[in-house]
Every structure is written in structure tokens, then in C-alpha cells.
Design an enzyme around this catalytic site. Structure first.
Site, PDB file in Angstrom:
ATOM      1  N   ARG A  98       0.831  -1.212   0.000  1.00 52.05           N
ATOM      2  CA  ARG A  98       0.000   0.000   0.000  1.00 52.05           C
ATOM      3  C   ARG A  98       0.869   1.267   0.000  1.00 52.05           C
ATOM      4  NH1 ARG A  98      -4.107   2.304   4.001  1.00 52.05           N
ATOM      5  NH2 ARG A  98      -2.987   1.157   5.578  1.00 52.05           N
ATOM      6  N   ASP A 159     -20.137   4.693  -3.287  1.00 51.45           N
ATOM      7  CA  ASP A 159     -20.483   3.936  -2.081  1.00 51.45           C
ATOM      8  C   ASP A 159     -21.851   4.370  -1.551  1.00 51.45           C
ATOM      9  OD1 ASP A 159     -17.767   2.763  -2.019  1.00 51.45           O
ATOM     10  OD2 ASP A 159     -17.213   4.848  -1.658  1.00 51.45           O
ATOM     11  N   HIS A 187     -12.622   5.873   1.046  1.00 47.81           N
ATOM     12  CA  HIS A 187     -13.174   5.022  -0.015  1.00 47.81           C
ATOM     13  C   HIS A 187     -12.286   3.761  -0.092  1.00 47.81           C
ATOM     14  CE1 HIS A 187     -14.633   3.383  -3.709  1.00 47.81           C
ATOM     15  NE2 HIS A 187     -13.425   3.430  -4.221  1.00 47.81           N
TER      16      HIS A 187
END
Ligand code: NAX
Length: 329
Positions: A98, A159, A187
Site C-alpha cells: 500500500r 459507495d 473510499h
């Protein structure tokens, strides 16, 4: 019809771009009375494909579409733009951590933030869709010297729309009857889709659904994991629904949105509801129709909500710490 809005779209030859561009050209953001000039940005190797998209846009003969330009230079694409939709980003590669994804994308959003500051129109608004969209937005905002921070927003509208659809299906109602769903935080799959203030055909969502275990369990998980479910089914990530949500998000900025039917926007945190200050996080927002938003105040957050929101806020703080060297502008 004299007004022309300049809309820059990055990653314009990608999947979302292919669905988003016709929506923009049909007045999906600014309505049927405003002409549109599209200013498209891609990376250099993709310019030939972008030229094909440009040819198709021409062949659509959209009445509102005045011009389409293509470039691999952000300063050209953002020149005088009223709205910049930052869709393009680098996808996560196999085995990529990440931190690497955040850093690689960070470099893109430093350059794009600087280019917005240098060449975009004086009243520009920026919508970041490309993932990790909250932190990409944070980086662009910090690097756009002289552009007010509140011009930058990131997208959790997909979403919000997903949550509306789930609630509607469960309650046997139509999604147009759902109001005031909030997506708190990031998100990502830590996001917290909050139904506590939502209504379904005017009734409190919890009462209309009448299944607390479903709301706290399956509902949350389905919305959080919906992106993965689409990839599993389609073999590709959400594109049509993402483009629709990007249009909805941008239209919310330019159409007054009230506290009776708020928009869930990711905006810079002022500390409301205990959200760490300075991160780009999902909030319930009203808008004035001129591109300006305000966080809805005074909502009660119960212990469940505080716990779930805390998880996603912590993730955003963690992301911010991973890119702190990119925020100095
Ligand atoms: P695609 O891979 O189809 O298209 C992305 C395009 O961006 C490519 O054509 C690529 O060449 C271009 N690009 C990459 N770096 C660029 C740069 N520096 N400048 C200009 N263009 C550049 O992806 P697509 O499916 O269109 O998704 C685009 C982004 O949206 C991804 O980051 C994706 O993860 C993100 N999404 C965000 C969502 C949200 O709710 N915020 C939902 C949908 C989507 O997953």
C-alpha cells in the site's frame, strides 16, 4: 446559450473515462443549458487510444459539446478549467505494498496539484476519483499552492449510491426514495456506510428495514466489498456506476443540496464529529449550488457509529503518515 464550462478529465481513455465523457457531454453535471469543452489528459503511450475516444465523441454529435482537446501535459489539460475530474491513477500491481501504491500515485498527484494551481481557472473545483482517492486528493490539495483547500473533494458517491440500492432492495422500495445515507471515512473497505440518519420513503431506515443484524452485518459488508464483487463478476472494476457517481458528485457541487437529502462527499476535515483534522474524509454535506459545500452538523453518532468511523479515520491517518514527505508542497 453562451456559457461554456471547461471540464478536464484525466485518465480519459480508461474504462471510467469511456462512460464518463458521454455523461459530461450530455449535460450530466451542468445541466442542459451549459455547453461543455472537454480537455482530456492521458499518459503519452495512451494518446493514440485517446485520439480514438476524441473521434468517437465527435461522432456522437452531442449538441452541448463545443470542443475536445487531448494532451499528455497536465498544464495544457487543466488550462482555464472550471472542473477537473482526476480519474487517472496507477493501479496496484502484483505484490505491491500500500505504501508503494500511495507513493507512486503521490508523484502523479503532486504534479497535477501544481498544474492546477498554475493553469486552472480561478474558480476551479477538483473531484478526485483515482484511487487511493482520499489520499491522492490530500496530496493534490497540498501541492496546489494558492488554491483554497475546499476546492478539493474525493469520491465516495459510488459507495453512497451502492448503500442506497442495498437499503432499497431490502425494504422493497425504490432507491430514489432513500435519503441521507452517509459514507464516513475512506473510499476503501474500511468505509462506514451509516444508515442511522437515513430515511426510506420518509420512514427511518432502521424501522423500514426492521433487521438490525442485517444492517450491522450484511449491509455494511456488502457495501464495503461491492467493488470486489463487481470485479469477481465482470472481470473488471466498476466503470459505468463509477462514472455515474462521479457525475452525481460533481452535479451535487453545482446544484443546491439540502440537509433533507445530503451528499456524501470526501472533503478536508475540520475536526467535525471527532474526525482527525486535515485528512480528506467522507462527510454528510450540503452544497450551495456554486461549488461550495458545508459539513452537516449536529448529527448524533452512537457508540457503534463512533467505533466504525474510528476504524476508517485511523486508516486515513495511517495513509497520511505514509505520504507525509509529499505534503510539503
Ligand atoms: P483504467 O485503468 O481503465 O484507466 C485509467 C487511465 O488512467 C488509463 O488509461 C491510464 O493510462 C490513465 N493514467 C494513468 N496515469 C495517468 C496520469 N498520470 N495522467 C493521466 N492519465 C493517467 O481505470 P478505471 O477503471 O478507469 O479507473 C480509474 C481510477 O478510478 C482507478 O484508480 C480506480 O481504482 C478508481 N476508482 C475509484 C472509485 C471511487 O469510488 N473513488 C470507484 C471506481 C474505481 O475503482
Amino acid at each position: 446559450m453562451t456559457q461554456v464550462k471547461r471540464v478536464a478529465v484525466t485518465g480519459a481513455a480508461g474504462q471510467i473515462g469511456y462512460s464518463l465523457l458521454p455523461m459530461l457531454a450530455e449535460g450530466g453535471v451542468f445541466g442542459p443549458d451549459v455547453e461543455i469543452a472537454l480537455q482530456l489528459l492521458e499518459v503519452t503511450p495512451v494518446l493514440p487510444a485517446l485520439e480514438g475516444v476524441r473521434m468517437e465523441l465527435e461522432d456522437c454529435a452531442f449538441p452541448l459539446l463545443r470542443s475536445v482537446s487531448c494532451s499528455d501535459d497536465p498544464k495544457v489539460a487543466f488550462k482555464d478549467a472550471d472542473l477537473c475530474m482526476l480519474v487517472g491513477s496507477k493501479p496496484r500491481g502484483p505484490g505491491m505494498e500500500r505504501q508503494d501504491l500511495l507513493q507512486d500515485n503521490g508523484k502523479i498527484f503532486i504534479g497535477q496539484g501544481q498544474a492546477i494551481a498554475e493553469t486552472a481557472g480561478p474558480d476551479v473545483r477538483v473531484v478526485v476519483v483515482g484511487n487511493p482517492c482520499n489520499t491522492n486528493c490530500l496530496i493534490a490539495m497540498h501541492n496546489a499552492k494558492g488554491v483554497p483547500a475546499d476546492r478539493f473533494t474525493a469520491m465516495t458517491r459510488l459507495d453512497q449510491n451502492r448503500a442506497k440500492a442495498q437499503l432499497a432492495n431490502k425494504a422493497g422500495k425504490h432507491w430514489s426514495e432513500i435519503r441521507n445515507v452517509t459514507i464516513w471515512g475512506n473510499h476503501s473497505n474500511t468505509q462506514y456506510p451509516d444508515w442511522h440518519h437515513a430515511t426510506i420513503a420518509g420512514q427511518a431506515a432502521a424501522a423500514a428495514v426492521n433487521d438490525d443484524a442485517w444492517l450491522k452485518g450484511e449491509f455494511l459488508k456488502t457495501v464495503q466489498e461491492r467493488g470486489k464483487a463487481i470485479i469477481n463478476a465482470r472481470g473488471k472494476s466498476s466503470a459505468m456506476s463509477a462514472a455515474k457517481a462521479a457525475c452525481d458528485h460533481a452535479r451535487s457541487l453545482y446544484t443546491p443540496t439540502t440537509a433533507d437529502d445530503w451528499a456524501s462527499l470526501c472533503v478536508v476535515s475540520d475536526g467535525s464529529y471527532g474526525t482527525p483534522e486535515g485528512i480528506i474524509s467522507g462527510f454528510p454535506c450540503t452544497t450551495d449550488g456554486n461549488g461550495n459545500w458545508s459539513i452537516v452538523q449536529g448529527l448524533e453518532m452512537n457508540d457503534f457509529s463512533k467505533e466504525k468511523a474510528g476504524i476508517t479515520w485511523a486508516e486515513l491517518e495511517d495513509e497520511r503518515s505514509m505520504v507525509k514527505d509529499l505534503l510539503n508542497g
